[in-house]
Design a protein around this motif. Structure first.
Motif, short mmCIF file in Angstrom:
data_model
loop_
_atom_site.label_atom_id
_atom_site.label_comp_id
_atom_site.label_asym_id
_atom_site.label_seq_id
_atom_site.Cartn_x
_atom_site.Cartn_y
_atom_site.Cartn_z
N ASP A 25 0.79 -1.23 0.00
CA ASP A 25 0.00 0.00 0.00
C ASP A 25 0.83 1.28 0.00
OD1 ASP A 25 -2.50 -1.23 -0.14
OD2 ASP A 25 -2.59 -1.49 2.04
N TRP A 26 1.97 1.27 -0.63
CA TRP A 26 2.78 2.47 -0.80
C TRP A 26 2.48 3.14 -2.13
CZ3 TRP A 26 8.25 0.41 0.89
CH2 TRP A 26 8.25 0.22 2.27
N LEU A 27 1.68 2.46 -2.96
CA LEU A 27 1.41 2.93 -4.30
C LEU A 27 0.01 2.46 -4.69
CD1 LEU A 27 2.65 4.15 -6.97
CD2 LEU A 27 3.40 1.85 -7.50
N THR A 28 -0.72 3.31 -5.36
CA THR A 28 -2.04 2.96 -5.88
C THR A 28 -2.02 3.13 -7.39
OG1 THR A 28 -3.09 3.77 -3.85
CG2 THR A 28 -4.50 3.45 -5.76
N LEU A 29 -2.43 2.08 -8.07
CA LEU A 29 -2.46 2.12 -9.53
C LEU A 29 -3.86 2.48 -10.01
CD1 LEU A 29 -0.38 -1.08 -10.34
CD2 LEU A 29 0.40 1.28 -10.28
N SER A 30 -3.97 2.73 -11.28
CA SER A 30 -5.28 3.03 -11.88
C SER A 30 -6.22 1.85 -11.68
CB SER A 30 -5.12 3.30 -13.37
OG SER A 30 -4.32 4.42 -13.58
N GLU A 31 -7.51 2.15 -11.80
CA GLU A 31 -8.54 1.13 -11.62
C GLU A 31 -8.33 -0.02 -12.60
OE1 GLU A 31 -13.34 0.85 -12.11
OE2 GLU A 31 -12.47 2.74 -11.45
N GLY A 32 -8.41 -1.23 -12.08
CA GLY A 32 -8.25 -2.42 -12.91
C GLY A 32 -6.85 -2.98 -12.93
N PHE A 33 -5.90 -2.30 -12.30
CA PHE A 33 -4.51 -2.77 -12.32
C PHE A 33 -3.99 -3.18 -10.94
CE2 PHE A 33 -4.83 -0.22 -16.17
CZ PHE A 33 -4.23 -1.06 -17.09
N SER A 34 -4.88 -3.25 -9.96
CA SER A 34 -4.44 -3.61 -8.61
C SER A 34 -3.95 -5.06 -8.55
CB SER A 34 -5.57 -3.39 -7.60
OG SER A 34 -6.68 -4.19 -7.93
N TRP A 35 -4.30 -5.88 -9.52
CA TRP A 35 -3.83 -7.26 -9.55
C TRP A 35 -2.31 -7.35 -9.61
CZ3 TRP A 35 -0.81 -8.75 -13.59
CH2 TRP A 35 -0.86 -7.97 -14.75
N ILE A 36 -1.66 -6.29 -10.08
CA ILE A 36 -0.19 -6.29 -10.15
C ILE A 36 0.41 -6.47 -8.75
CG2 ILE A 36 1.83 -4.83 -10.68
CD1 ILE A 36 0.22 -3.71 -13.05
#
Length: 185
Positions: free
Chosen positions: A35-46
């Motif tokens: 949780d140090w970085l938030t990606l665009s919607e749909g890419f949290s699987w990374i």
């Protein structure tokens, strides 16, 4: 300004894919996982555990192979399409606050293009380094760049802009030195 910086971060990470394809993906995944970085919607699987395990295994394989000179150069040549896909993925994962057409255009043209040019340049350097018996040193520099640059970009995002400028300059200098042959009359 945030959108421009997000695009620069995505493009800079795509450029690091040229050094090692899976290391920037692994580092991005770890930063997302903790949780140090938030990606665009749909890419949290990374940042999911299975993705991190897959990226880690691929990273270890890629690093090990690159220390075997002939095999490393061969793998660099055949992995160019994978580098382009990783560049597209990384760029798209950072730019989500715009129309899908614009987002994917930037990701495909910018991220895929930057990753491909970076990867092709490093592949050419790798080929030259083998003839000069410098392949292990080049591999170590690739490992360091692919590891440290994404971490530094996540800590100080403005470094993405400086890294992109530095990569453009390096590619221009290599092009002028090795590929550009002025016509003589």
């Amino acid at each position: 300004m945030d959108t421009i910086l997000a695009i620069c971060i995505g493009l800079a990470l795509s450029a690091t894919v040229g050094f090692r394809i899976f290391t920037p993906l692994l580092i991005t995944g770890i930063f997302v996982h903790v949780d140090w970085l938030t990606l665009s919607e749909g890419f949290s699987w990374i940042g999911s555990t299975p993705a991190i395990v897959a990226f880690a295994a691929a990273t270890l394989f890629e690093i090990a192979v690159n220390y075997i000179p002939a095999v490393g150069s061969f793998m660099k040549m055949i992995s160019t399409p994978i580098a382009a896909l990783a560049g597209i993925l990384l760029t798209a994962s950072f730019i989500g606050d715009m129309s899908p057409f614009l987002e994917w255009s930037i990701a495909i043209i910018g991220g895929g293009g930057v990753a491909t040019v970076s990867h092709a340049t490093i592949t050419a350097v790798k080929g030259v380094s083998e003839t000069a018996l410098l392949s292990p040193a080049v591999s170590a520099a690739e490992d360091a760049t692919a590891t440290l640059v994404p971490i530094l970009i996540f800590i100080v995002p403005f470094l993405a802009v400086l890294f992109l400028i530095g990569m453009a300059y390096m590619i221009f200098k290599l092009y002028r030195r090795f590929l550009y042959k002025p016509k003589t009359v």
